[in-house]
Each structure stands twice: as structure tokens, then as C-alpha cells.
Design an enzyme around this catalytic site. Structure first.
Site, PDB file in Angstrom:
ATOM      1  N   GLU A 297      45.264  53.442  36.391  1.00 26.99           N
ATOM      2  CA  GLU A 297      44.718  54.804  36.385  1.00 26.99           C
ATOM      3  C   GLU A 297      43.299  54.846  36.963  1.00 26.99           C
ATOM      4  OE1 GLU A 297      47.064  56.871  32.711  1.00 26.99           O
ATOM      5  OE2 GLU A 297      45.222  55.808  32.194  1.00 26.99           O
ATOM      6  N   LYS A 370      51.923  48.899  24.818  1.00 29.51           N
ATOM      7  CA  LYS A 370      52.323  50.170  24.223  1.00 29.51           C
ATOM      8  C   LYS A 370      53.757  50.082  23.713  1.00 29.51           C
ATOM      9  CE  LYS A 370      49.230  53.317  26.666  1.00 29.51           C
ATOM     10  NZ  LYS A 370      49.083  54.643  27.280  1.00 29.51           N
ATOM     11  N   ASP A 375      54.265  56.216  27.875  1.00 31.58           N
ATOM     12  CA  ASP A 375      52.927  56.602  27.401  1.00 31.58           C
ATOM     13  C   ASP A 375      53.008  57.435  26.130  1.00 31.58           C
ATOM     14  OD1 ASP A 375      50.212  56.904  27.298  1.00 31.58           O
ATOM     15  OD2 ASP A 375      50.053  58.268  28.999  1.00 31.58           O
ATOM     16  N   GLU A 403      48.166  62.395  20.785  1.00 30.21           N
ATOM     17  CA  GLU A 403      47.903  62.879  22.145  1.00 30.21           C
ATOM     18  C   GLU A 403      49.023  63.763  22.682  1.00 30.21           C
ATOM     19  OE1 GLU A 403      47.314  61.087  26.661  1.00 30.21           O
ATOM     20  OE2 GLU A 403      47.289  59.743  24.941  1.00 30.21           O
TER      21      GLU A 403
END
Length: 837
Positions: A297, A370, A375, A403
């Protein structure tokens, strides 16, 4: 049985509470004076150093006994036996003073022994922070009215039990919904670190032993001399609770400080990091280590210089080795992709990047993975990387901050989601390979491993922005200690500690919380399609079309006939083949793929039948209506607890559950309308697009208002809202009611934009009936990422119960804009009793 009976005896008092003390508030137990015989008369803490966790434990025990029982108990440090006392210290120190324990416990690092049998309570740790963990365990029992006679050893499943904070140097927090940073402001460490100490107390109470204090998207200014000294102050603030600090690194930091390169094999770069690490350990002698996000990213990394990720990780590992520090190297590495390539798949990236490097990382490097391949989505399959690193220590990364999952404005109890991964058997070499046993180091005989939880607490008195969201932080610590525990049992401990022992409170919050993740999955994104939120903007409200047409790889590949990613080896991206054969074969075959992951692994027609018998599209409709309906029940359950919970916390939760009830309908309508429009297939139950109790704002008689085409279209009923003709014009929308005379719940759908507060007044026959302000985001009543547009993030629904109207009455709503917010309205609905709309 004893414990159950005690719950009937001890009901927590309804006292004021703002949420700051969370689950370690030590609220008084009713009738506790009847059980003073069970309270130790003295505390003996076997350490006199005030920064020692053992000393802290003595103070914590004193405060806890005072709060729970109203009894002042002295703390002594004299090393002598004492009847009716609680003795706390390390096993080694206890043995020096009292002699060897009769039943010497087998303790690993951070493990403790707790015994309430005999004339003294023994709380003994393998190390000092372990003794503190035992003290919190003992106080947790007492606070829940549990006076059981116990004697047991408790050992953590893994050595790494860390928190990640995504705090920025300016004081903001990326994906944080509970206020500003407790560590940073204006580029430096804050002077008052009281909240850091209070945070360490919460973390220690659930066995967390480390924290990364800054964002994975790191700023190299953290490494200047002033801030390194400041890091020493943070460490000092948290050390009495046994919480060691670490930091995230910007891989390119050497260039920010004058070097021409950040190549991890360049001798000048190696020397620079060696010297910087030494400077850090001079200020923080017990620093836990580094967290590294590289080549992801836009973050720089070793691939810039054609070096491997292992060479990048080992640069820091070697600098840390003399001090015993650990490198947590994130596996979140991927590139943007071309969606027109049918075989392109972001989910493949972690295994593609890291599997070839297995065994090349130094022993003090832990790859932080993760839980799923994308995500933090509402449901993902277990990351196959856990099955592909046999010679490398691994840790699971879980997101406590919500999130993609409601950003603390929606109740979503996350441990049932986490357990789908922690309990998953990857069947490496056709042997039991449960994820929790992989991250502990047990399965592949690795020296390190554990958990990293992205918490992002802030200055809000509830820490996370919502009291109910505290359950996720509490449960994360409990599962990091022992991931085989039951999420519902953990939840109920948290409820008793946070709200008291009333069984009505326990049952209501248990039901709400345990139903919350399935409900959110139902009204956001199901069948493995991921959370259908806006991935390009706020990650909050509905926007399914944002998933496709970009390079980020969270694709649904939806068109007017079909939907889902084909991740098979036979015809798709090949992702299913990254799993060991037993698991791969299950996902490769559409007949054996679970329905809840169908669209993750397979591209199908909307009319494809599920194992349940429903078609894909009808399941979408049914699930979204069911999920939103469940969210209405959370509010109803909470309202039954009025008077059983202190007013401050009751009202805070009431406000958020009211909001969630409305926003779940925004979600429901947006997703069902979008796929109804895309597929052209009607809802068999004729709900989608049919709202007989609604009045569209644009259909009313307007003055000072004008129609506005909302984008994305599905986030407005009938695709259209109204806004005032200018930011200084008061708007009026009116209509004559055709409903039968009676009492209704009046629902108003409006948009709460960031950058202004609009005011609304509602009239029936020119008599004011209700009023409200669109002040949810501007005054931080809600902490979700705000929007400056009319969309699924700003769409909000408020309901006024018990409004009496007669057929032929005139309804009028007056909107006064504020700032950039033009008093936007979508619709109103007059709902008979029991009708949700």
C-alpha cells in the site's frame, strides 16, 4: 452450582459509570458484608520496588478488595508468613521466603499459580508480570461473586500477546473510532501519560504483554532524539503493569536522516539501524521489538532494491538480537492488479510472497498474518499462509477496532468470527493442524508465535468509542492467552465485570452480542462475498459497486447474470490450491464448499441453488431483511434493562443501538436494491422496492428544497433525496397524510454530513411534534469515519415512537441547513406497531 447460587445473591449496584474503568471497575457487591470471612485480612507483596508488577499487584488487590467489599486491607512487604493473607510474588521469591510449594506448579513464561485453599491465598508467577496476571484473575473471581476454592496453574498458549495501535504522530488514529491518540500529539509524545498507564492496566488484566504504540504506516520522525526520549516515558508509564512497548518502523527512515539509500544489505544502512536500535534500548531497556509493514500500500521495503522480504526482516532482527527483541513482519504485502485478468487475485499474494522464504527468516522474526487473505472482512476463509510456513514463527493479526464491521457504531461481538479461523484445521500433511496450535508454535515446533490485535483505543472515556465494543478488547486478551476458550463464556465474564450480576442484564447482552456478528453479516455481505462496504472511501457504509472496477482486488465480479470470484485451480485464480490437499479439495468443488463461502471460491449465476435450497439472489434478499430485523431486537432488548444499568452507560448504548437499528435498514435497502437492479430478479417475498408506509421526500410539496440524485443510487429510497436550494435557505416539505387514523412510529431518513449541523422540526397540522439535529458526526456522538456526501455512510434513520395522526392531517418537516450540510432528507415512514418497513 456454587457459582450459580452466588449470582442470585450478589447483584451489582446501579452506580454511575462512564466506562473508563471498563471491566476492572471493582463495583460493590450487594450484601458483601455477609462474606467478609472470605476476604483476606492482609496483602503481602513480595517486592518493594514501586515500578515492579508485583508491587502494582499489591496495590491492585488493595483497591479491588476495597471496591468490591468496602474493606480496607493493608499491603505489607514483610517477608513472613501471615494467616488469612493473600501472598503475591514470583515462585522463586516465595520459595526463598516460605520454602518450596507443596505442589510445585509447572509454569511457562508469564504463567501463574492461583490457590485459594488453606489459610492463605497464593498468587505466584513465573515472572513478575505473571504474578500481576494472577492478581487480576483472583479479583475477577471475587468481582463476579465467585468464592470457589481453587488451586490451579494458568499458562498462556503463546509468548506473544500484543496490541497494535495505529496512532499517528499528529494525534490522529488511522481506523480509530474512540478519539485522539493517548500517546501522540503535534508530532511528539504527549506530556501527560496517565491514560497510557490506565491502558496498560486494562491490557495486563487480560494478559497482554506487549504493545506497538504507533501506526504500521509509520512516520520516521518517531526516531528523532526527542521522541526516543518520549518513548522512554511511555515505557515507564506502562512498565508497572508488565506491558512492554515496541514501535512500527518506516523502512526508508535512513534516507529521512541523510543516507542516500535504505537498501537492507548496504553496510551504512545496517550500521544506521544498529545505532538507532542501541539508542532506543538506552531509553527503553525492555523494548519488545519492532513491527514492520513493507512493500504494501505504498509503504517502502526491500523489494525496492530487489532484496527479499526475509532480507528486510533480518536487517532488524540482527539489530535486535543482542537485546532479545522481536521483529513482527506483516504478511500484508500485495500489489494492485488488473481486474480484466481472470486469474489475478489479491488473495494469492501472501503465500506467493512468503512461502518461498520459509526458513530464511532469523529465529526472532515472526510473520504476522491477517486472519483471512484479504482485509478484515465479515467472513473470509482462513489464510492459507498459516499452512505454508513450517520453519517460520507466525502470529495471527486480528482487528479489534471494527474497521469494516460497523466502526463501533454497530454492535458486532467479534470472537465468534475470530474462532472460525482459530479453530480451523488446515490438515497439513493430513495431520491435525489447527490454527491456534500453529500460532502457538506447537504444530511446527517454533520458538515464538502468538497474536497481534489492532485495538486503536483513544481518549474517549469508553476507550473504543462504545462500551459494548469493550467486550472485543477484553475477549481478545482472553483468547490470546488461551484461544480454545468459548466466546460466550468469555462474554459473560465481561458482562458481569462490566455491568454487574443481574441475570436479566446477563441474558439480554449475551443474546444481543452473540447474535450481532451473524446479523451484521446478513445485512452487509454474505455467502463469502465480503463486506459490501465502500472500500475506496470510508470503509463504513454500503457501496457494493466500489468493490469492482479498481486495482485493489476486493472484487465481487458481479454483472447482470453472475457473481463471485472463481478461485478454483481448474478454472480460476488457483487460490484454493494454496491449501493442503484435504482443504483444497473441499473448496475446489462447489458441491462441498460451504454456502457461507460460496462466492469467495466460485463464480455462479444468481439463480444458483444453495445447499439450503434458496437461490443466491433470494438468499441475499432474505438474509438482508433478516439481519436488519435482528438489529431492531437489540434495541428492544436493551430497553428492557432501563433502571438495571446506570443512566450514563444506559443512554450511551441506547443511542448507538437506536442508530444501528436505523443504519441496518440503510444497509438492507442499499444492498437489496443494488442487486435487484443489477440482476433484474424480483424478491419472491415482494419486499425489495415495496414500501407502502413510506413517503418519499421528493414527492412532497417542496419550498426551499429541491430533488437531488444520490450517488451511489442505492443509498437513497427511490434513488432520490432532497436538499435545500442553498446553504442559507430553510426548506419545507409537506404532504397530506392518507394513513388510517391511529398511533404510529415515525421514521425519518436523512443524511448527516461532516462539516455542518442541520436542524429539523416536524409538525402535524402546524403543531410541532418532534425535532432533532444532524449532529452525530460533527460533535463526535458517533466515531465512524464521516462523509461529506449524501451516501451510505451519511445516511441515517431516526424514529419517533407513538405519534398520533388522523387521515387528512398535514405533515410538515422544516430543515435548516448548517455549514455545508443542506438539511438533506430521503423519506419519512409512518409505521404501525410491529412494522419495521
Amino acid at each position: 452450582m456454587i457459582r450459580a447460587l452466588l449470582f442470585q445473591v450478589f447483584l451489582g449496584l446501579v452506580a454511575a459509570d462512564n466506562g473508563l474503568s471498563a471491566w476492572v471497575r471493582y463495583a460493590p457487591l450487594a450484601n458483601s458484608h455477609h462474606f467478609h470471612y472470605a476476604i483476606p485480612s492482609k496483602i503481602v507483596a513480595l517486592n518493594t520496588t514501586e515500578t515492579s508488577p508485583v508491587y502494582t499487584a499489591g496495590q491492585e488487590l488493595q483497591d479491588g478488595l476495597q471496591g468490591i467489599f468496602g474493606k480496607q486491607v493493608t499491603v505489607e512487604h514483610a517477608k513472613c508468613p501471615a494467616a488469612s493473607s493473600v501472598v503475591i510474588g514470583t515462585v522463586d521469591e516465595y520459595t526463598k521466603v516460605y520454602g518450596k510449594l507443596q505442589n510445585s506448579p509447572e509454569l511457562v513464561e508469564d504463567g501463574f499459580w492461583l490457590s485459594t485453599k488453606g489459610s492463605e491465598v497464593q498468587i505466584l508467577g513465573q515472572n513478575e508480570r505473571a504474578a500481576l496476571y494472577g492478581a487480576f484473575e483472583y479479583l475477577s473471581m471475587l468481582a463476579q461473586g465467585n468464592f470457589s476454592q481453587v488451586a490451579y496453574a494458568s499458562n498462556p498458549s503463546a509468548p506473544i500477546r500484543w496490541i497494535n495501535q495505529w496512532d499517528n504522530m499528529d494525534g490522529s488514529i488511522e481506523r480509530g473510532y474512540g478519539g485522539q491518540s493517548i500517546f501522540f500529539s503535534n508530532g511528539t509524545i504527549v506530556q501527560n501519560l496517565t491514560r497510557a498507564t490506565e491502558y496498560a492496566r486494562l491490557l495486563a488484566s487480560v494478559g497482554i504483554n506487549g504493545i506497538i504504540v504507533n501506526n504500521v504506516n509509520a512516520n520516521s520522525s518517531l526516531l528523532n532524539e526527542t521522541n526516543i526520549i518520549g518513548l522512554g516515558r511511555i515505557a515507564d508509564a506502562m512498565r508497572p503493569y508488565g506491558v512492554r512497548i515496541g514501535i512500527s518502523l518506516d523502512f526508508a527512515s535512513p534516507m529521512e536522516y541523510g543516507l542516500p539509500t535504505f537498501d537492507p544489505l548496504d553496510p551504512s544502512v545496517i550500521e544506521w539501524w544498529t545505532n538507532k536500535t542501541e539508542a532506543l534500548y538506552q531509553q527503553v531497556p525492555d523494548m519488545a521489538g519492532y513491527l514492520v509493514k513493507a512493500d504494501s500500500e505504498g509503504q517502502p521495503g526491500p523489494l525496492t532494491y530487489n532484496r527479499t522480504l526475509a532480507q528486510g526482516g533480518n536487517l532488524f532482527a540482527k539489530a535486535l538480537q543482542p537485546y532479545g527483541g522481536i521483529v513482527m513482519f506483516r504478511a500484508f504485502v500485495y500489489n494492485q492488479l488488473n481486474e480484466s485478468d481472470w486469474r489475478a487475485d489479491r488473495a494469492n499474494a501472501a503465500v506467493d510472497f512468503f512461502k518461498p522464504l520459509d526458513g530464511e527468516f532469523d529465529d526472532n522474526v515472526v510473520v504476522q498474518i491477517k486472519y483471512g487473505p484479504i482485509d478484515f472482512q465479515v467472513r473470509e476463509p482462513t489464510s492459507p499462509l498459516f499452512a505454508n510456513l513450517h520453519k517460520t514463527s507466525t502470529a495471527i493479526e486480528l482487528e479489534i477496532t471494527q474497521e469494516y464491521l460497523g466502526q463501533q457504531c454497530h454492535l458486532v461481538y467479534l470472537p465468534p468470527l475470530w474462532k472460525t479461523v482459530l479453530d480451523f484445521d488446515l490438515r497439513v500433511d493430513n495431520k491435525s493442524s489447527i490454527v491456534r496450535n500453529i500460532i502457538s508454535g506447537q504444530r511446527f515446533n517454533r520458538p515464538l508465535g502468538g497474536s497481534a490485535g489492532v485495538a486503536n483505543v483513544g481518549t474517549n472515556t469508553t476507550w473504543l468509542g462504545s462500551i459494548l465494543s469493550q467486550s472485543n478488547l477484553y475477549a481478545y486478551g482472553r483468547l490470546a492467552w488461551q484461544p480454545a476458550q468459548d466466546p460466550e463464556s468469555i462474554l459473560q465474564d465481561w458482562i458481569r465485570l462490566t455491568f454487574g450480576l443481574d441475570t436479566n442484564v446477563l441474558n439480554a447482552i449475551t443474546q444481543m452480542s452473540m447474535e450481532s456478528w451473524p446479523a451484521y453479516e446478513n445485512y452487509s455481505g454474505n455467502l463469502g462475498i465480503q463486506t459490501l462496504t465502500d472500500i475506496l472511501y470510508t470503509h463504513y457504509g454500503p457501496n457494493p459497486q466500489s468493490q469492482d472496477g479498481n486495482g485493489w482486488g476486493q472484487w465481487t465480479r458481479a454483472d447482470h447474470l453472475t457473481i463471485g470470484m472463481d478461485r478454483t485451480v481448474t478454472n480460476g485464480t488457483g487460490f484454493s490450491g494454496q491449501y493442503p490437499p484435504e482443504v483444497a479439495s473441499m473448496y475446489e468443488d462447489i458441491a462441498t464448499t460451504p454456502d457461507n463461502l460460496l462466492l469467495w471460491f466460485h463464480h455462479v449465476n444468481y439463480t444458483h441453488p444453495l445447499h439450503s435450497g434458496e437461490t443466491v439472489i433470494q438468499h441475499f434478499y432474505n438474509a438482508h431483511y433478516s439481519g436488519a430485523l435482528t438489529a431492531q431486537t437489540f434495541l428492544q432488548l436493551w430497553q428492557t434493562l432501563k433502571g438495571k444499568i446506570d443512566p450514563e452507560r444506559y443512554e450511551e448504548v441506547l443511542f448507538r443501538l437506536t442508530y444501528q437499528a436505523g443504519h441496518s435498514i440503510v444497509w438492507r435497502d442499499a444492498i437489496t436494491n443494488f442487486y435487484n437492479n443489477l440482476s433484474g430478479i424480483p424478491d419472491e417475498a415482494q419486499r425489495v422496492g415495496h414500501h407502502p408506509w413510506r413517503i418519499e421526500a421528493e414527492s412532497m410539496t417542496l419550498s426551499g428544497y429541491m430533488p437531488y440524485a444520490v450517488s451511489p443510487f442505492e443509498t437513497a429510497s427511490n434513488y432520490t433525496a432532497i436538499v435545500t436550494t442553498s446553504n442559507t435557505t430553510v426548506g419545507t416539505a409537506s404532504t397530506v397524510l392518507a394513513y388510517p387514523s391511529g398511533t404510529y412510529d415515525l421514521a425519518v431518513n436523512f443524511y448527516d454530513l461532516y462539516g455542518g449541523i442541520s436542524e429539523y422540526k416536524i409538525y402535524i397540522n402546524d403543531k410541532q411534534t418532534a425535532a432533532f439535529s444532524a449532529d452525530y458526526v460533527d460533535v463526535a456522538r458517533l466515531g465512524h469515519t464521516p462523509s461529506i456526501y449524501l451516501d451510505g455512510h451519511s445516511a441515517t434513520r431516526i424514529t419517533f415512537p407513538g405519534v398520533k395522526v388522523a387521515k387528512g392531517d398535514t405533515f410538515k418537516i422544516v430543515g435548516t441547513p448548517g455549514g455545508i450540510e443542506p438539511a438533506p432528507l430521503d423519506y419519512v415512514a409512518f409505521l404501525p406497531a410491529g412494522v419495521v418497513d
